[in-house]
Design a protein around this motif. Structure first.
Motif, PDB file in Angstrom:
ATOM      1  N   CYS A 182      20.561  18.581  43.176  1.00 53.57           N
ATOM      2  CA  CYS A 182      20.358  17.667  44.293  1.00 53.57           C
ATOM      3  C   CYS A 182      21.505  16.660  44.294  1.00 53.57           C
ATOM      4  CB  CYS A 182      19.015  16.947  44.165  1.00 53.57           C
ATOM      5  SG  CYS A 182      17.586  18.051  44.058  1.00 53.57           S
ATOM      6  N   LYS A 183      21.584  15.857  45.324  1.00 48.93           N
ATOM      7  CA  LYS A 183      22.662  14.880  45.413  1.00 48.93           C
ATOM      8  C   LYS A 183      22.479  13.794  44.353  1.00 48.93           C
ATOM      9  CE  LYS A 183      25.118  11.972  48.736  1.00 48.93           C
ATOM     10  NZ  LYS A 183      25.166  11.469  50.142  1.00 48.93           N
ATOM     11  N   GLY A 184      23.370  13.811  43.364  1.00 55.65           N
ATOM     12  CA  GLY A 184      23.348  12.778  42.344  1.00 55.65           C
ATOM     13  C   GLY A 184      22.477  13.069  41.134  1.00 55.65           C
ATOM     14  N   PHE A 185      21.777  14.189  41.107  1.00 54.35           N
ATOM     15  CA  PHE A 185      20.943  14.522  39.951  1.00 54.35           C
ATOM     16  C   PHE A 185      20.550  15.990  40.005  1.00 54.35           C
ATOM     17  CE2 PHE A 185      18.087  13.253  43.331  1.00 54.35           C
ATOM     18  CZ  PHE A 185      17.051  14.174  43.255  1.00 54.35           C
ATOM     19  N   LYS A 186      19.997  16.475  38.914  1.00 49.17           N
ATOM     20  CA  LYS A 186      19.477  17.831  38.846  1.00 49.17           C
ATOM     21  C   LYS A 186      17.968  17.747  38.609  1.00 49.17           C
ATOM     22  CE  LYS A 186      21.884  20.969  36.809  1.00 49.17           C
ATOM     23  NZ  LYS A 186      22.562  21.755  35.735  1.00 49.17           N
ATOM     24  N   TYR A 187      17.232  18.495  39.390  1.00 49.55           N
ATOM     25  CA  TYR A 187      15.765  18.515  39.343  1.00 49.55           C
ATOM     26  C   TYR A 187      15.329  19.743  38.552  1.00 49.55           C
ATOM     27  CZ  TYR A 187      11.053  19.361  41.360  1.00 49.55           C
ATOM     28  OH  TYR A 187       9.722  19.620  41.559  1.00 49.55           O
ATOM     29  N   VAL A 188      14.413  19.546  37.604  1.00 48.36           N
ATOM     30  CA  VAL A 188      13.923  20.652  36.781  1.00 48.36           C
ATOM     31  C   VAL A 188      12.403  20.722  36.884  1.00 48.36           C
ATOM     32  CG1 VAL A 188      13.845  21.686  34.483  1.00 48.36           C
ATOM     33  CG2 VAL A 188      15.836  20.309  35.165  1.00 48.36           C
ATOM     34  N   TRP A 189      11.904  21.842  37.356  1.00 53.32           N
ATOM     35  CA  TRP A 189      10.455  22.093  37.422  1.00 53.32           C
ATOM     36  C   TRP A 189      10.108  23.029  36.281  1.00 53.32           C
ATOM     37  CZ3 TRP A 189       5.960  20.550  39.283  1.00 53.32           C
ATOM     38  CH2 TRP A 189       4.881  21.455  39.313  1.00 53.32           C
ATOM     39  N   GLU A 190       9.174  22.631  35.434  1.00 52.79           N
ATOM     40  CA  GLU A 190       8.831  23.414  34.247  1.00 52.79           C
ATOM     41  C   GLU A 190       7.360  23.791  34.239  1.00 52.79           C
ATOM     42  OE1 GLU A 190       8.806  23.122  29.336  1.00 52.79           O
ATOM     43  OE2 GLU A 190       9.231  21.338  30.545  1.00 52.79           O
ATOM     44  N   HIS A 191       7.093  25.091  34.054  1.00 57.99           N
ATOM     45  CA  HIS A 191       5.759  25.565  33.714  1.00 57.99           C
ATOM     46  C   HIS A 191       5.709  25.580  32.192  1.00 57.99           C
ATOM     47  CE1 HIS A 191       4.842  27.879  37.702  1.00 57.99           C
ATOM     48  NE2 HIS A 191       5.154  26.625  37.894  1.00 57.99           N
ATOM     49  N   ALA A 192       5.167  24.534  31.596  1.00 61.81           N
ATOM     50  CA  ALA A 192       5.221  24.382  30.141  1.00 61.81           C
ATOM     51  C   ALA A 192       4.235  25.294  29.426  1.00 61.81           C
ATOM     52  CB  ALA A 192       4.959  22.922  29.768  1.00 61.81           C
ATOM     53  N   SER A 193       3.050  25.480  30.013  1.00 63.94           N
ATOM     54  CA  SER A 193       2.058  26.340  29.367  1.00 63.94           C
ATOM     55  C   SER A 193       1.072  26.866  30.399  1.00 63.94           C
ATOM     56  CB  SER A 193       1.305  25.582  28.267  1.00 63.94           C
ATOM     57  OG  SER A 193       0.524  24.538  28.816  1.00 63.94           O
ATOM     58  N   TYR A 194       0.527  28.035  30.091  1.00 65.28           N
ATOM     59  CA  TYR A 194      -0.527  28.626  30.923  1.00 65.28           C
ATOM     60  C   TYR A 194      -1.483  29.372  30.022  1.00 65.28           C
ATOM     61  CZ  TYR A 194      -3.059  31.661  34.086  1.00 65.28           C
ATOM     62  OH  TYR A 194      -4.072  32.303  34.749  1.00 65.28           O
ATOM     63  N   ASN A 195      -2.775  29.120  30.196  1.00 68.57           N
ATOM     64  CA  ASN A 195      -3.812  29.768  29.406  1.00 68.57           C
ATOM     65  C   ASN A 195      -4.561  30.751  30.290  1.00 68.57           C
ATOM     66  OD1 ASN A 195      -5.978  30.557  27.871  1.00 68.57           O
ATOM     67  ND2 ASN A 195      -6.666  28.492  27.339  1.00 68.57           N
ATOM     68  N   PRO A 196      -4.342  32.059  30.110  1.00 66.77           N
ATOM     69  CA  PRO A 196      -4.996  33.035  30.987  1.00 66.77           C
ATOM     70  C   PRO A 196      -6.503  33.123  30.797  1.00 66.77           C
ATOM     71  CG  PRO A 196      -3.833  34.148  29.216  1.00 66.77           C
ATOM     72  CD  PRO A 196      -3.458  32.706  29.123  1.00 66.77           C
ATOM     73  N   VAL A 197      -7.029  32.560  29.703  1.00 65.46           N
ATOM     74  CA  VAL A 197      -8.466  32.640  29.466  1.00 65.46           C
ATOM     75  C   VAL A 197      -9.237  31.739  30.428  1.00 65.46           C
ATOM     76  CG1 VAL A 197     -10.313  32.242  27.787  1.00 65.46           C
ATOM     77  CG2 VAL A 197      -8.164  33.297  27.058  1.00 65.46           C
ATOM     78  N   ASN A 198      -8.729  30.515  30.642  1.00 67.60           N
ATOM     79  CA  ASN A 198      -9.452  29.587  31.526  1.00 67.60           C
ATOM     80  C   ASN A 198      -8.625  29.102  32.711  1.00 67.60           C
ATOM     81  OD1 ASN A 198      -7.686  27.777  30.362  1.00 67.60           O
ATOM     82  ND2 ASN A 198      -9.249  26.644  29.223  1.00 67.60           N
ATOM     83  N   GLY A 199      -7.380  29.552  32.839  1.00 66.26           N
ATOM     84  CA  GLY A 199      -6.550  29.182  33.981  1.00 66.26           C
ATOM     85  C   GLY A 199      -5.856  27.845  33.849  1.00 66.26           C
ATOM     86  N   ASP A 200      -6.004  27.151  32.719  1.00 68.65           N
ATOM     87  CA  ASP A 200      -5.357  25.853  32.546  1.00 68.65           C
ATOM     88  C   ASP A 200      -3.839  25.995  32.471  1.00 68.65           C
ATOM     89  OD1 ASP A 200      -7.799  24.652  32.510  1.00 68.65           O
ATOM     90  OD2 ASP A 200      -7.704  23.929  30.444  1.00 68.65           O
ATOM     91  N   MET A 201      -3.148  25.079  33.126  1.00 68.72           N
ATOM     92  CA  MET A 201      -1.693  25.078  33.058  1.00 68.72           C
ATOM     93  C   MET A 201      -1.202  23.634  32.971  1.00 68.72           C
ATOM     94  SD  MET A 201      -0.622  26.004  37.008  1.00 68.72           S
ATOM     95  CE  MET A 201       0.989  26.526  36.450  1.00 68.72           C
ATOM     96  N   VAL A 202      -0.019  23.479  32.364  1.00 70.41           N
ATOM     97  CA  VAL A 202       0.643  22.183  32.281  1.00 70.41           C
ATOM     98  C   VAL A 202       2.042  22.333  32.862  1.00 70.41           C
ATOM     99  CG1 VAL A 202       1.493  20.347  30.782  1.00 70.41           C
ATOM    100  CG2 VAL A 202      -0.666  21.490  30.238  1.00 70.41           C
ATOM    101  N   CYS A 203       2.387  21.459  33.807  1.00 71.89           N
ATOM    102  CA  CYS A 203       3.702  21.487  34.439  1.00 71.89           C
ATOM    103  C   CYS A 203       4.367  20.117  34.279  1.00 71.89           C
ATOM    104  CB  CYS A 203       3.585  21.823  35.928  1.00 71.89           C
ATOM    105  SG  CYS A 203       2.824  23.422  36.273  1.00 71.89           S
ATOM    106  N   HIS A 204       5.696  20.121  34.210  1.00 81.89           N
ATOM    107  CA  HIS A 204       6.462  18.885  34.123  1.00 81.89           C
ATOM    108  C   HIS A 204       7.584  18.896  35.153  1.00 81.89           C
ATOM    109  CE1 HIS A 204       4.504  18.172  30.280  1.00 81.89           C
ATOM    110  NE2 HIS A 204       5.053  19.256  29.749  1.00 81.89           N
ATOM    111  N   ILE A 205       7.997  17.703  35.544  1.00 84.65           N
ATOM    112  CA  ILE A 205       9.223  17.519  36.308  1.00 84.65           C
ATOM    113  C   ILE A 205      10.170  16.671  35.468  1.00 84.65           C
ATOM    114  CG2 ILE A 205      10.292  16.510  38.360  1.00 84.65           C
ATOM    115  CD1 ILE A 205       7.751  17.128  39.899  1.00 84.65           C
TER     116      ILE A 205
END
Length: 213
Positions: free
Chosen positions: A115-138
């Motif tokens: 992006c203009k002046g910075f870089k944006y990072v979208w992260e899927h940090a974890s996903y649990n297929p047993v219960n569907g829980d996920m953690v995401c970071h920017i």
């Protein structure tokens, strides 16, 4: 969204609800303050739990955007939220939510975008297929080498389109429609969405659901 809604028509009013006072304060400073005084009077910001807040039963359109409803991780909690919104709508009112998915949505991965002046990072940090829980970071990185890690963190359940449609019907909505993005002759998204019962098995997609009372 509240500010844009009241800008469009002098008869429009809006209610914005968030459980976090800091979020509401940011909105007042950066968005609400830019409206004309008359328009500001037509926006009401409430600090409350969206599953319990009491509002006038005269809402035409309710929005739950940026996938925020995914914070409700069980059918009981999400269904309860959908029912509470349903109760506050006028007879021909509607709830609109955005949804993301695709097979890459279940992967633990990072996606970088310049992006203009910075870089944006979208992260899927974890996903649990047993219960569907996920953690995401920017995250953000800057030209001088500095970084802002975990600027935003989302702890969600990865709800699928069939689950969401079923829950909305169970909550009492009479009509639930998926709006899928149209594509041009090069198979690129146009930014226009139309009702659909079939979607492409893309690695990543965003669509909308309109649930009519």
């Amino acid at each position: 969204m509240c500010c844009e809604w009241v800008r469009r028509d002098s008869n429009n009013t809006a209610i914005g609800i968030d459980i976090d006072s800091e979020v509401l304060a940011w909105g007042r400073e950066h968005n609400l303050s830019k409206l004309k005084s008359e328009a500001q009077m037509r926006v009401q910001l409430i600090q409350a739990d969206v599953c319990a807040v009491q509002t006038p039963k005269s809402v035409d359109v309710a929005l739950a955007m940026n996938f925020s409803y995914q914070a409700f991780k069980t059918r009981e909690k999400l269904g309860g939220y959908f029912r509470h919104v349903h109760d506050g709508l006028v007879d021909d009112g509607m709830l609109i939510i955005d949804v993301f998915g695709g097979y890459e949505s279940f992967k633990e991965m990072r996606e970088k975008r310049k992006c203009k002046g910075f870089k944006y990072v979208w992260e899927h940090a974890s996903y649990n297929p047993v219960n569907g829980d996920m953690v995401c970071h920017i995250h953000f990185t800057f030209p001088d080498g500095s970084k802002l890690k975990k600027a935003f963190t989302y702890e969600w359940r990865m709800w699928t389109l069939p689950e969401l449609q079923e829950l909305l019907h169970e909550a009492g909505y009479s009509k639930v429609t998926v709006y899928w993005e149209e594509v041009d002759e090069d198979d690129d998204g146009t930014g226009e969405y139309s009702p659909a019962t079939v979607g492409d098995a893309d690695p990543c997609w965003v669509c909308f659901i309109v649930a009519e009372k």
